[in-house]
Design a protein around this motif. Structure first.
Motif, PDB file in Angstrom:
ATOM      1  N   CYS A 449       6.537  -1.295  -3.524  1.00  0.00           N
ATOM      2  CA  CYS A 449       5.308  -0.540  -3.310  1.00  0.00           C
ATOM      3  C   CYS A 449       4.274  -1.430  -2.633  1.00  0.00           C
ATOM      4  O   CYS A 449       3.991  -2.540  -3.094  1.00  0.00           O
ATOM      5  N   GLY A 450       3.717  -0.950  -1.529  1.00  0.00           N
ATOM      6  CA  GLY A 450       2.719  -1.703  -0.789  1.00  0.00           C
ATOM      7  C   GLY A 450       2.368  -1.004   0.493  1.00  0.00           C
ATOM      8  O   GLY A 450       2.752   0.156   0.719  1.00  0.00           O
ATOM      9  N   PRO A 451       1.634  -1.661   1.389  1.00  0.00           N
ATOM     10  CA  PRO A 451       1.290  -1.056   2.676  1.00  0.00           C
ATOM     11  C   PRO A 451       2.543  -0.646   3.444  1.00  0.00           C
ATOM     12  O   PRO A 451       3.597  -1.270   3.317  1.00  0.00           O
ATOM     13  N   ARG A 452       2.413   0.383   4.249  1.00  0.00           N
ATOM     14  CA  ARG A 452       3.565   0.980   4.914  1.00  0.00           C
ATOM     15  C   ARG A 452       4.356  -0.030   5.751  1.00  0.00           C
ATOM     16  O   ARG A 452       5.569  -0.174   5.583  1.00  0.00           O
ATOM     17  N   ALA A 453       3.696  -0.742   6.655  1.00  0.00           N
ATOM     18  CA  ALA A 453       4.411  -1.670   7.541  1.00  0.00           C
ATOM     19  C   ALA A 453       5.051  -2.797   6.738  1.00  0.00           C
ATOM     20  O   ALA A 453       6.197  -3.203   7.020  1.00  0.00           O
ATOM     21  N   TRP A 454       4.352  -3.325   5.756  1.00  0.00           N
ATOM     22  CA  TRP A 454       4.886  -4.393   4.912  1.00  0.00           C
ATOM     23  C   TRP A 454       6.095  -3.909   4.124  1.00  0.00           C
ATOM     24  O   TRP A 454       7.130  -4.585   4.061  1.00  0.00           O
ATOM     25  N   SER A 455       5.997  -2.740   3.520  1.00  0.00           N
ATOM     26  CA  SER A 455       7.105  -2.193   2.729  1.00  0.00           C
ATOM     27  C   SER A 455       8.342  -1.972   3.585  1.00  0.00           C
ATOM     28  O   SER A 455       9.465  -2.228   3.145  1.00  0.00           O
ATOM     29  N   ASP A 456       8.140  -1.499   4.810  1.00  0.00           N
ATOM     30  CA  ASP A 456       9.286  -1.272   5.696  1.00  0.00           C
ATOM     31  C   ASP A 456      10.033  -2.568   5.982  1.00  0.00           C
ATOM     32  O   ASP A 456      11.264  -2.583   6.088  1.00  0.00           O
ATOM     33  N   LEU A 457       9.301  -3.680   6.098  1.00  0.00           N
ATOM     34  CA  LEU A 457       9.951  -4.969   6.339  1.00  0.00           C
ATOM     35  C   LEU A 457      10.754  -5.422   5.128  1.00  0.00           C
ATOM     36  O   LEU A 457      11.841  -5.988   5.267  1.00  0.00           O
ATOM     37  N   VAL A 458      10.246  -5.177   3.924  1.00  0.00           N
ATOM     38  CA  VAL A 458      11.001  -5.504   2.714  1.00  0.00           C
ATOM     39  C   VAL A 458      12.293  -4.697   2.672  1.00  0.00           C
ATOM     40  O   VAL A 458      13.375  -5.232   2.387  1.00  0.00           O
ATOM     41  N   VAL A 459      12.182  -3.408   2.971  1.00  0.00           N
ATOM     42  CA  VAL A 459      13.364  -2.543   2.942  1.00  0.00           C
ATOM     43  C   VAL A 459      14.387  -2.983   3.987  1.00  0.00           C
ATOM     44  O   VAL A 459      15.599  -2.992   3.727  1.00  0.00           O
ATOM     45  N   GLN A 460      13.919  -3.359   5.167  1.00  0.00           N
ATOM     46  CA  GLN A 460      14.849  -3.846   6.197  1.00  0.00           C
ATOM     47  C   GLN A 460      15.625  -5.057   5.709  1.00  0.00           C
ATOM     48  O   GLN A 460      16.851  -5.143   5.897  1.00  0.00           O
ATOM     49  N   ASP A 461      14.946  -6.009   5.080  1.00  0.00           N
ATOM     50  CA  ASP A 461      15.631  -7.182   4.549  1.00  0.00           C
ATOM     51  C   ASP A 461      16.622  -6.796   3.466  1.00  0.00           C
ATOM     52  O   ASP A 461      17.730  -7.357   3.386  1.00  0.00           O
ATOM     53  N   ALA A 462      16.246  -5.855   2.622  1.00  0.00           N
ATOM     54  CA  ALA A 462      17.143  -5.427   1.547  1.00  0.00           C
ATOM     55  C   ALA A 462      18.401  -4.773   2.096  1.00  0.00           C
ATOM     56  O   ALA A 462      19.515  -5.045   1.621  1.00  0.00           O
ATOM     57  N   ARG A 463      18.248  -3.936   3.111  1.00  0.00           N
ATOM     58  CA  ARG A 463      19.427  -3.288   3.705  1.00  0.00           C
ATOM     59  C   ARG A 463      20.326  -4.300   4.382  1.00  0.00           C
ATOM     60  O   ARG A 463      21.565  -4.219   4.305  1.00  0.00           O
ATOM     61  N   ARG A 464      19.728  -5.291   5.064  1.00  0.00           N
ATOM     62  CA  ARG A 464      20.536  -6.347   5.697  1.00  0.00           C
ATOM     63  C   ARG A 464      21.277  -7.176   4.654  1.00  0.00           C
ATOM     64  O   ARG A 464      22.379  -7.671   4.916  1.00  0.00           O
TER      65      ARG A 464
END
Length: 479
Positions: A449-464
């Motif tokens: 949970c956090g700002p949209r752009a920041w959260s998307d980067l966390v999710v990208q790392d998690a998927r990788r």
């Protein structure tokens, strides 16, 4: 306590621990998660089936197979486009109705995301409907499209049909990101309410046009039932239920506590608030009844799990509307829609829990941690802030983690500048990864949970890193 030392990089994942008796709970969560995913797939299938039904109803209607010439092809294509568009508009209304069943299965955030994604396709189908029918009728009459358009306006219901199309066009255009950013929430919300008017003013046109909706046919009954269902759900869950909930629980502001510059915790009191059924991580849509705030509904997460007579939300000043909340006075009446959201332990399927929060995103994470029955070592929390002024509720979160034997990491500093990353430049250069912060990442449900752009980067790392999509639970805000 919070670890002030930065997470260290790892060269290999930690070995998988042996099975323990409490792994039975993880297996139960896994089965529950699979059932929920199956239900979500069923809802998607039902949506597409409803669109297929719209076409099927036309195919079985008298005269639908007598296609002759270019005019017939254009006219029939226009009819099909209009029927599918109407069906999807009603689906959009259902998705926006905040139906509890949909919230439990897919979550309100995902339902609204799908609702928004249908806007452009529906608009294109409606435009195609009008254009194809106009061209088809013009070809049949041997007239020009302009003359045919003028002639169509002589029909009693056609002005309303064009008005409905125009209203829907305004709604879709106002929802485009570039336009949405230029509008205040109040203006955008007011425009968005036009979608209900668009459906209503177009209804006479639909019921008067075509053999598929002829009087006395079961097809006509089917479409009327869809209208009644979708508009009825909007009326019940967007208007009636919130009024009943607000009158039943009589929520009032009892205190407003400043916890950081631009951040306040609003303490609320009411009757039987534990019967709201709120889970840690959920949010409500709050309306504070003062002269300056009554017209603005605020989607805000609970920052603590409600008790029988107390609740709390924590709000950051992210705009004019949220800034006014810091000035509400004790005694102010509050109405509530919700609670909503799948950012809860109900969505868990894995034996471990990984929580990542940035800024005001701490609020649902803190409440989720409070509401979760954890064993030592089961959960790890990463708290992210640009500077020490953003450490909202960190000490409360650390105390909750200590009581369950959970680990809490802190990562403070601006985001890396060398390349897009959710980490600081120093942590990025040191090789810190999600895997080094969360030693059981691939056996965890990851909540972000956090700002949209920041959260998307966390999710990208998690998927990788290999985390399956159904184990990533995301709640974002616009700042």
């Amino acid at each position: 306590m919070i670890d002030t030392a930065r997470p260290t990089p790892r060269t290999a994942p930690a070995p998988r621990p042996p099975l323990r008796p409490w792994d039975d709970a993880a297996r139960r969560r896994h089965r529950s998660g699979r059932r929920r995913l199956a239900a979500a797939d069923l809802l998607v299938a039902a949506t597409w089936a409803s669109a297929a039904m719209a076409v099927a109803l036309w195919l079985v209607s008298p005269g639908s197979h007598s296609v002759s010439g270019v005019s017939g092809v254009l006219t029939d294509a226009g009819i099909v486009a209009g029927l599918v568009a109407t069906d999807l508009v009603l689906v959009m209304l259902v998705l926006a109705a905040r139906v509890p069943l949909l919230d439990r299965v897919v979550g309100q955030d995902r339902a609204i995301a799908v609702h928004r994604s249908l806007g452009k396709p529906v608009l294109f189908l409606l435009l195609a409907h009008g254009a194809l029918l106009t061209l088809g009728y013009a070809a049949a009459d041997g007239s020009s499209p302009v003359a045919e358009t003028i002639a169509l306006f002589s029909s009693p219901d056609m002005p309303l049909a064009y008005l409905g199309l125009g209203l829907f066009l305004v709604v879709v255009v106002s929802s485009l990101v570039a336009v949405r950013r230029r509008l205040s929430y109040e203006v955008w919300h007011g425009i968005h309410l036009l979608s209900y008017a668009a459906v209503l003013v177009a209804l006479p046109h639909m019921l008067s046009a075509g053999s598929v909706l002829a009087h006395g046919t079961w097809q006509r009954g089917y479409w009327i039932a869809l209208y009644v269902l979708s508009l009825g759900l909007i009326a019940v869950y967007r208007f009636v239920v919130p009024v009943v909930v607000s009158l039943r629980h009589r929520i009032r502001v009892v205190a407003v506590e400043a916890i950081a510059p631009g951040v306040v915790s609003i303490h609320l009191a009411g009757r039987d608030l534990d019967r709201l059924g709120a889970r840690g991580g959920q949010y409500g849509v709050w309306r504070f009844w003062t002269g300056a705030t009554w017209w603005h509904a605020h989607p805000v997460s609970f920052s603590a799990v409600p008790t029988a007579d107390r609740a709390r939300i924590t709000v950051r000043d992210l705009g004019a509307g949220s800034a006014r909340l810091g000035r509400v006075r004790p005694g102010t009446a509050v109405s509530l829609e919700g609670p909503y959201g799948l950012f809860t332990t109900h969505a868990r399927t894995a034996p471990y829990l990984a929580l990542v929060a940035s800024g005001i995103g701490i609020t649902p994470v803190r409440a989720l941690l409070e509401d979760t029955d954890l064993r030592p070592g089961e959960a790890t929390v990463l708290l992210r802030g640009t500077d020490r002024r953003q450490q909202y509720l960190w000490q409360e979160t650390a105390a909750l983690a200590d009581s369950t034997g959970s680990r809490v990491w802190a990562m403070v500093g601006p985001r890396a500048w060398s390349r897009p990353s959710w980490m600081t430049e120093e942590d990025l250069r040191r090789g810190v990864t999600l895997g080094s912060v969360f030693p059981h990442l691939l056996e965890s449900d990851l909540y972000v949970c956090g700002p949209r752009a920041w959260s998307d980067l966390v999710v990208q790392d998690a998927r990788r890193a290999g985390v399956p999509g159904h184990r990533i639970h995301l709640e974002r805000f616009g700042a």
